[in-house]
Structures are given as C-alpha cells and as structure tokens.
Design a protein around this motif. Structure first.
Motif, PDB file in Angstrom:
ATOM      1  N   UNK A  48     -41.926  10.278 -12.766  1.00 17.41           N
ATOM      2  CA  UNK A  48     -41.314  10.780 -13.999  1.00 17.41           C
ATOM      3  C   UNK A  48     -41.518  12.273 -14.192  1.00 17.41           C
ATOM      4  N   UNK A  50     -44.070  13.960 -14.711  1.00 16.66           N
ATOM      5  CA  UNK A  50     -45.138  14.404 -15.607  1.00 16.66           C
ATOM      6  C   UNK A  50     -46.211  15.082 -14.767  1.00 16.66           C
ATOM      7  N   UNK A  51     -46.485  14.503 -13.597  1.00 12.18           N
ATOM      8  CA  UNK A  51     -47.408  15.128 -12.652  1.00 12.18           C
ATOM      9  C   UNK A  51     -46.600  15.730 -11.504  1.00 12.18           C
ATOM     10  N   UNK A  52     -47.117  16.803 -10.950  1.00 10.69           N
ATOM     11  CA  UNK A  52     -46.408  17.514  -9.883  1.00 10.69           C
ATOM     12  C   UNK A  52     -46.861  16.969  -8.529  1.00 10.69           C
ATOM     13  N   UNK A  73     -33.844  11.381 -17.036  1.00 12.60           N
ATOM     14  CA  UNK A  73     -34.424  10.790 -18.246  1.00 12.60           C
ATOM     15  C   UNK A  73     -33.383  10.010 -19.032  1.00 12.60           C
ATOM     16  N   UNK A  76     -33.482   6.459 -17.898  1.00 10.76           N
ATOM     17  CA  UNK A  76     -34.804   5.861 -17.678  1.00 10.76           C
ATOM     18  C   UNK A  76     -35.506   5.493 -18.976  1.00 10.76           C
ATOM     19  N   UNK A  77     -36.080   4.315 -18.994  1.00 15.22           N
ATOM     20  CA  UNK A  77     -36.994   3.929 -20.074  1.00 15.22           C
ATOM     21  C   UNK A  77     -38.387   3.834 -19.486  1.00 15.22           C
ATOM     22  N   UNK A  78     -39.342   4.500 -20.100  1.00 15.46           N
ATOM     23  CA  UNK A  78     -40.725   4.469 -19.617  1.00 15.46           C
ATOM     24  C   UNK A  78     -41.600   3.819 -20.676  1.00 15.46           C
TER      25      UNK A  78
END
Lengths: 202, 223
Positions: A48, A50-52, A73, A76-78
């Motif tokens: 997603x 959030x982390x690279x 996004x 996508x549902x997270x």
C-alpha cells in the motif's frame, strides 16, 4: 490483476523479505500465513506504499502503482488490525464519514440492511466507545461492502469475531471473488474457503 | 465536487469530535481564567501596575493554555489509522494537515476569543488595547495552530517526553508575542506590525502542511 515483482524490504539492515514475486488474479483469494513478527503486516504496508520497499515494483493492471498511487487507492479497501472508527462518534456518523470519503453509491436503506446483517442495527446511534471489541471489528468490516472496491487487503480480519460473523465474512469473501474481486489477507486463522491460495512467510 | 464534499465531511467530522470533547475545551479556558486570577492576586491591587503588565500576561497565558491541547492534534487519528484511511480516500497528507490546522483554528482557538474581553476586565485594560488584543489574537492563534501542528506531528512516536512539544511551540512563538504586544506601545507602527504578523502567519501556513506531512510519513514508516 496485482503483480508484485522482486519485492524486497529491509528494516534496520535486517531482511524482512527478499525477492518476493506474486501475482493475484481476478477472483482469487490469497491468505498470508506466518509466525508473529514474520513480516505479514509489513508486507501489506509495502504493497500500500505506506512503507518504502528497498527494491522491486508493484503493478496494478499493468501500471506501476508508485506513479499512479491515487488510482490504486481508488480500487483498494484496506482493513487494518487497528480499528479506524472514531470512538467518540456514533456508528452512523462513522459510516457516513466513510461513505462520503469513498463516494459510495449505497443508499441509507442499504446501510440499515447491512447493519441488520451484522447485528449492529440496535447500536446505530450509540457511540463506538460503548461497543465490544467484536462489534467494533464488525463495524470495521462493513467498510468492505460500503466502499465497493475491487481489491480488498485485510490485516487479521478474523480477530475478535464470533462463529456466525466468521461465517458471514467467509461468505462475503466468496461472493466478492465470484464478482471477479481480489482478496489478500494476513491471518493465523484457517478459514474454510475453497480454492484458497496460501503464502507462507518464514 | 466530490473533492469539496470530502473536505466538507472532514471538517464536519472534526466539529463532531470537538463537540463530543467540549468539556476538554472548557477546562482549557478554565485553566486560562484561573491562572489570570492567580496573577491578579499575586500582583496586588495596584491599578496602574495591572494595566502596564496586563497585555503581556494575557498573551503568555493564552499561549500556555493553547499548548495544553496540543498532544491531541494528530495522536488519536494517527494511532487508530484514520490518517491512512483519509489518505487512501484521495487526500494527500499535506491537505489533511492543512484542513486539520484550519479546523483546530476554528474549533479550539476561536472559542478563546470569547474569554479575552472578560480577562481584560481583570487588568483594567483600555478598550483600544482590547480591540488590538482580539485582532492580534486572531492572527496569532493561526500561527499557534500551525506551530502546534508541526510540533505534534514531530512527536507522534514520542510516548514519554510530553514537554518537548510545548517547548518547540513556545520557542517559535516569541516573535508572535513581540509583535502582538508591541502593537500597543507604538501607534505609528500599527500597520507595519500587523503586516509583519500576517506575514509570519502566511509563512507558517505555507511551511506547516509540508513539514507536518513529512513528519507524519516518517512516523508511519517507523511505527
């Protein structure tokens, strides 16, 4: 279709995962299993953006998601392992906020029906902080149906749920897969879903 | 149109949370009044002295009481993942920060305006100084909201040292105090000082979204 190509992630110079290749096709349900601390949540967060990741690429429908992150996004549902409902607002307030955020086309009658299915209708004007953990989790899972997205990414969706809710969740997964949706979730639980693909994290 | 609706929803949610936290805000204002009482009793009944020091005391106490609620700026939304969900709903972190600052300004700082005229009575301030105080507070509190946003986003992962966030705000708010209190002492410089204050506010309104968004990204990566 989601394609993951040679994905590697390091935290403080220790390898969390390396050269990971994965392709998720339409209508496929995939579970990530592994020990505590094996990097399941990290993997989902890397997908997603959030982390690279250290190296590797992720493609959604042939496009690199890094350059088209908001398009990604949009489909996508997270569902995180934390509960993103605001504790000081009522159940309906939370639902209306999520509904507006993803421009959902569900009507109010649909939402009441959904609440009825998850046994939450009687709490619709109750503040979330007065609900039990399982009920808050069910409220969180409502977002899956509310947002009407194609790709579902879930982190520990079975936590705190009772048996009947697990049944409903499994059925929801199957329905979504039949509609060509893609589901990727990380969990210790062994759900009874046919054609479940399993990735083992060591 | 959809985007404007999202922004409206965001601010509506902030207002709902604010009204459910109404007691918190009232206790901040109560803190402000009580500390003013303490000052008035400590200084004694010298009318001339109170009038001389009044403005400075009111400003410093406004500053201190608005730093009380700083930790709540992002902490809750960050810990339960709402920031990620809003980001995935199509708003960049910079926009989230910007509207968070605006809603903090509207719902936390503006209610203090009502308390300023009452506080001025205790120090026997002339009416022109009260007008100036209200005017400078409207501009100054926007700067405080920006500073609060920066300092609380810096401290998202800091669970132990509570005072460091207030230290950052107090340090950078010194220019605000200098210019706001200075307005009353020099009538000829009124326009210059107001322009300077507005300038500082615009600079911080420009810097805060980028820096806070960078800190939030950093915090999400190291969570």
């Amino acid at each position: 279709m989601l394609l993951i190509n040679n994905l590697s992630f390091y935290r403080n110079n220790t390898i969390i995962f390396e050269d990971l290749n994965l392709s998720l096709n339409n209508g496929q349900i995939t579970q990530i299993r592994g020990k505590n601390g094996s990097g399941k949540t990290t993997f989902l967060e890397v997908i997603l953006n959030i982390l690279e990741p250290k190296n590797g690429d992720i493609f959604w429908e042939g496009k690199n998601i890094k350059k088209n992150i908001f398009n990604f996004f949009n489909v996508t549902t997270f569902i995180m392992d934390q509960n993103t409902s605001t504790k000081k607002l009522t159940v309906l307030d939370n639902i209306n906020f999520w509904k507006g955020l993803c421009a959902s086309k569900l009507t109010n009658a649909d939402i009441l029906l959904l609440l009825e299915t998850f046994n939450l209708l009687k709490y619709k004007n109750t503040k979330v902080m007065y609900l039990s953990k399982g009920e808050i989790k069910k409220l969180e899972l409502l977002r899956l149906i509310l947002e009407q997205k194609k790709l579902w990414i879930l982190d520990e969706p079975y936590n705190h749920l009772d048996n009947s809710s697990i049944e409903i969740l499994n059925q929801t997964f199957k329905d979504h897969a039949n509609k060509n949706g893609i589901i990727l979730f990380a969990s210790h639980f062994n759900p009874s879903i046919n054609n479940l693909e399993i990735i083992d994290f060591h | 149109m959809v985007f404007l609706k999202k922004i409206f929803l965001f601010i509506k949610r902030e207002s709902q949370i604010f009204f459910s936290n109404f007691v918190d805000l009232c206790s901040n204002i109560l803190f402000f009044f009580l500390s003013i009482f303490v000052f008035v009793f400590a200084l004694g009944a010298d009318e001339q002295l109170l009038r001389t020091v009044g403005l400075g005391i009111i400003w410093s106490l406004l500053l201190l009481s608005s730093t009380l609620s700083l930790r709540k700026f992002y902490e809750e939304d960050f810990n339960n993942g709402v920031i990620t969900i809003i980001h995935m709903g199509g708003m960049s972190y910079e926009l989230i920060v910007f509207f968070k600052i605006i809603s903090h300004f509207l719902f936390v700082q503006i209610p203090f305006l009502a308390s300023i005229p009452i506080a001025s009575v205790f120090f026997n301030l002339p009416i022109i100084e009260v007008y100036n105080l209200i005017l400078t507070f409207i501009i100054g509190s926007l700067i405080l909201s920006c500073l609060g946003s920066i300092s609380s986003s810096m401290n998202l992962l800091n669970k132990t040292n509570f005072s460091i966030g207030s230290i950052i705000v107090l340090l950078f708010s010194i220019p605000v105090i200098i210019f706001s209190v200075g307005i009353n002492n020099s009538d000829s410089n009124f326009n210059n000082l107001i322009n300077l204050l507005i300038g500082i506010a615009l600079i911080f309104l420009g810097i805060a979204p980028w820096s806070s968004a960078a800190f939030i990204r950093l915090a999400l990566r190291n969570k």
